[in-house]
Design a protein around this motif. Structure first.
Motif, PDB file in Angstrom:
ATOM      1  N   ASN A 173     -39.085  43.568 -28.864  1.00 36.67           N
ATOM      2  CA  ASN A 173     -37.939  43.577 -29.770  1.00 36.67           C
ATOM      3  C   ASN A 173     -38.056  42.522 -30.861  1.00 36.67           C
ATOM      4  N   VAL A 174     -39.198  41.812 -30.873  1.00 34.85           N
ATOM      5  CA  VAL A 174     -39.416  40.762 -31.871  1.00 34.85           C
ATOM      6  C   VAL A 174     -40.705  40.990 -32.655  1.00 34.85           C
ATOM      7  N   PHE A 175     -41.773  41.344 -31.940  1.00 32.67           N
ATOM      8  CA  PHE A 175     -43.091  41.469 -32.560  1.00 32.67           C
ATOM      9  C   PHE A 175     -43.484  42.935 -32.741  1.00 32.67           C
ATOM     10  N   ILE A 176     -44.277  43.172 -33.777  1.00 31.65           N
ATOM     11  CA  ILE A 176     -44.788  44.517 -34.006  1.00 31.65           C
ATOM     12  C   ILE A 176     -45.955  44.783 -33.059  1.00 31.65           C
ATOM     13  N   GLY A 177     -46.409  46.041 -33.038  1.00 32.63           N
ATOM     14  CA  GLY A 177     -47.618  46.356 -32.278  1.00 32.63           C
ATOM     15  C   GLY A 177     -47.479  47.632 -31.482  1.00 32.63           C
ATOM     16  N   ARG A 178     -48.288  48.628 -31.823  1.00 29.62           N
ATOM     17  CA  ARG A 178     -48.334  49.876 -31.059  1.00 29.62           C
ATOM     18  C   ARG A 178     -49.617  49.877 -30.242  1.00 29.62           C
ATOM     19  N   ILE A 179     -49.528  49.324 -29.051  1.00 26.85           N
ATOM     20  CA  ILE A 179     -50.714  49.177 -28.202  1.00 26.85           C
ATOM     21  C   ILE A 179     -51.041  50.515 -27.550  1.00 26.85           C
ATOM     22  N   GLN A 180     -52.244  51.005 -27.811  1.00 26.03           N
ATOM     23  CA  GLN A 180     -52.685  52.280 -27.260  1.00 26.03           C
ATOM     24  C   GLN A 180     -53.659  52.110 -26.096  1.00 26.03           C
ATOM     25  N   LYS A 181     -54.359  50.982 -26.051  1.00 27.40           N
ATOM     26  CA  LYS A 181     -55.346  50.753 -24.988  1.00 27.40           C
ATOM     27  C   LYS A 181     -55.539  49.260 -24.781  1.00 27.40           C
ATOM     28  N   ILE A 182     -55.646  48.852 -23.508  1.00 22.29           N
ATOM     29  CA  ILE A 182     -55.952  47.460 -23.175  1.00 22.29           C
ATOM     30  C   ILE A 182     -57.131  47.436 -22.215  1.00 22.29           C
ATOM     31  N   TYR A 183     -58.228  46.848 -22.646  1.00 16.71           N
ATOM     32  CA  TYR A 183     -59.377  46.634 -21.764  1.00 16.71           C
ATOM     33  C   TYR A 183     -59.319  45.206 -21.242  1.00 16.71           C
ATOM     34  N   ILE A 184     -59.286  45.065 -19.933  1.00 17.10           N
ATOM     35  CA  ILE A 184     -59.272  43.738 -19.321  1.00 17.10           C
ATOM     36  C   ILE A 184     -60.629  43.478 -18.686  1.00 17.10           C
ATOM     37  N   ILE A 185     -61.285  42.411 -19.151  1.00 15.71           N
ATOM     38  CA  ILE A 185     -62.578  42.033 -18.586  1.00 15.71           C
ATOM     39  C   ILE A 185     -62.447  40.674 -17.894  1.00 15.71           C
ATOM     40  N   ASN A 186     -63.314  40.433 -16.921  1.00 10.58           N
ATOM     41  CA  ASN A 186     -63.300  39.196 -16.122  1.00 10.58           C
ATOM     42  C   ASN A 186     -61.929  38.929 -15.500  1.00 10.58           C
ATOM     43  N   PRO A 187     -61.363  39.924 -14.805  1.00 12.80           N
ATOM     44  CA  PRO A 187     -60.022  39.734 -14.244  1.00 12.80           C
ATOM     45  C   PRO A 187     -60.044  38.825 -13.015  1.00 12.80           C
ATOM     46  N   PRO A 188     -58.989  38.042 -12.780  1.00 12.45           N
ATOM     47  CA  PRO A 188     -58.868  37.303 -11.524  1.00 12.45           C
ATOM     48  C   PRO A 188     -58.653  38.294 -10.380  1.00 12.45           C
ATOM     49  N   TRP A 189     -58.993  37.909  -9.170  1.00 12.73           N
ATOM     50  CA  TRP A 189     -58.979  38.848  -8.052  1.00 12.73           C
ATOM     51  C   TRP A 189     -57.575  39.390  -7.757  1.00 12.73           C
ATOM     52  N   LEU A 190     -56.545  38.635  -8.141  1.00 14.88           N
ATOM     53  CA  LEU A 190     -55.176  39.067  -7.865  1.00 14.88           C
ATOM     54  C   LEU A 190     -54.684  40.162  -8.809  1.00 14.88           C
ATOM     55  N   LEU A 191     -55.395  40.402  -9.899  1.00 15.73           N
ATOM     56  CA  LEU A 191     -54.858  41.290 -10.926  1.00 15.73           C
ATOM     57  C   LEU A 191     -54.693  42.726 -10.443  1.00 15.73           C
ATOM     58  N   LYS A 192     -55.674  43.266  -9.742  1.00 19.82           N
ATOM     59  CA  LYS A 192     -55.585  44.664  -9.305  1.00 19.82           C
ATOM     60  C   LYS A 192     -54.390  44.916  -8.392  1.00 19.82           C
ATOM     61  N   PRO A 193     -54.172  44.083  -7.359  1.00 16.30           N
ATOM     62  CA  PRO A 193     -52.967  44.323  -6.534  1.00 16.30           C
ATOM     63  C   PRO A 193     -51.671  44.132  -7.311  1.00 16.30           C
ATOM     64  N   LEU A 194     -51.663  43.218  -8.287  1.00 20.21           N
ATOM     65  CA  LEU A 194     -50.464  43.024  -9.100  1.00 20.21           C
ATOM     66  C   LEU A 194     -50.168  44.256  -9.946  1.00 20.21           C
ATOM     67  N   LEU A 195     -51.204  44.883 -10.470  1.00 16.78           N
ATOM     68  CA  LEU A 195     -51.013  46.103 -11.253  1.00 16.78           C
ATOM     69  C   LEU A 195     -50.530  47.248 -10.372  1.00 16.78           C
ATOM     70  N   SER A 196     -51.054  47.316  -9.170  1.00 16.19           N
ATOM     71  CA  SER A 196     -50.603  48.349  -8.236  1.00 16.19           C
ATOM     72  C   SER A 196     -49.122  48.193  -7.934  1.00 16.19           C
ATOM     73  N   PHE A 197     -48.709  46.938  -7.744  1.00 19.19           N
ATOM     74  CA  PHE A 197     -47.291  46.663  -7.513  1.00 19.19           C
ATOM     75  C   PHE A 197     -46.458  47.005  -8.751  1.00 19.19           C
ATOM     76  N   ALA A 198     -47.002  46.701  -9.926  1.00 21.68           N
ATOM     77  CA  ALA A 198     -46.278  46.947 -11.180  1.00 21.68           C
ATOM     78  C   ALA A 198     -45.979  48.425 -11.385  1.00 21.68           C
ATOM     79  N   ARG A 199     -46.800  49.284 -10.815  1.00 19.89           N
ATOM     80  CA  ARG A 199     -46.577  50.725 -10.964  1.00 19.89           C
ATOM     81  C   ARG A 199     -45.227  51.167 -10.406  1.00 19.89           C
TER      82      ARG A 199
END
Length: 250
Positions: A173-199
């Motif tokens: 609601n403040v910044f512009i940006g139409r994000i169509q794709k995010i590539y995450i490289i070198n993720p910390p080990w916790l990221l995958k379970p956090l994304l699963s939870f975020a679903r």
């Protein structure tokens, strides 16, 4: 007549009509067309949504005494050259989307004042007037490198605290940006379970745009020539050199 800003070149009738409607709002009457279009493209020509975005954006700038637009000479060059968040004009993925980079571990936000940090973020937005309409229509691809990232050192709560204080729901609601794709490289080990939870509570559309991958997997949709050498591409320039090459009023 020479057109100074690329965003003004080749607009469709639909885009011109949406711009005319947006300019009917009192807050927009004194804002230049190229700046209004940055917001309008971000909201896919939704005039009401664009109006709300502009109000919030200008409110934050007013509270922090940040100009509109921000130009290069107003930015802390040391902060900019650390290249924790940046975009280099003219490089895209195969869908024509601009490529942006996030590398949080390169900067400790609290080493800078909140105003300095926000001025840099707003400058990153305002320079989008130099991108042509096809780039804005296509949206944004982000390459995010989470190598050596620390929640304690590299993430800044000041913005979220500020937004909550002023009852602004989120950064979209403040910044512009139409994000169509995010590539995450070198993720910390916790990221995958956090994304699963975020679903369980985030929109599937947003989650589906995030891909955790190895560097070479980025090039399924982006030519190596469009990506900086540091991120596995063949583009042999640095953001510091690019920043130095820009005029002071950019």
């Amino acid at each position: 007549m020479t057109i100074e800003f690329d965003i003004l070149v080749g607009l469709t009738n639909e885009e011109l009509e949406a711009l005319a409607k947006l300019k009917e709002f009192s807050i927009c009457k004194d804002i230049k067309d190229e700046l209004l279009l940055v917001f309008l493209f971000s909201k896919k020509l939704n005039v009401e949504g664009t109006h709300e975005l502009i109000k919030n954006n200008l409110f934050v700038r007013e509270q922090l005494e940040i100009s509109f637009p921000v130009v290069k000479h107003q930015v802390n060059s040391e902060l900019a050259k650390k290249a924790s968040s940046f975009h280099i004009k003219g490089y895209t993925d195969r869908e024509g989307r601009a490529i942006s980079y996030l590398h949080p571990s390169k900067v400790r936000p609290k080493d800078y004042t909140f105003k300095e940090y926000m001025t840099f973020l707003f400058w990153s937005q305002d320079q989008c007037v130099h991108e042509p309409p096809p780039i804005h229509r296509a949206g944004l691809t982000i390459i995010e490198d989470l190598d050596k990232v620390s929640l304690f050192k590299h993430f800044d709560s000041r913005l979220n605290d500020f937004l909550k204080k002023h009852n602004i729901k989120d950064m979209q609601n403040v910044f512009i940006g139409r994000i169509q794709k995010i590539y995450i490289i070198n993720p910390p080990w916790l990221l995958k379970p956090l994304l699963s939870f975020a679903r369980t509570f985030m929109k599937n559309k947003i989650i589906s745009r995030i891909e955790i991958c190895k560097r070479d997997q980025i090039f399924s949709t982006i030519d190596q020539s469009q990506v900086l050498f540091e991120y596995g591409g063949t583009l042999d320039i640095t953001y510091a050199d690019y920043f130095d090459s820009l005029p002071s009023n950019y």
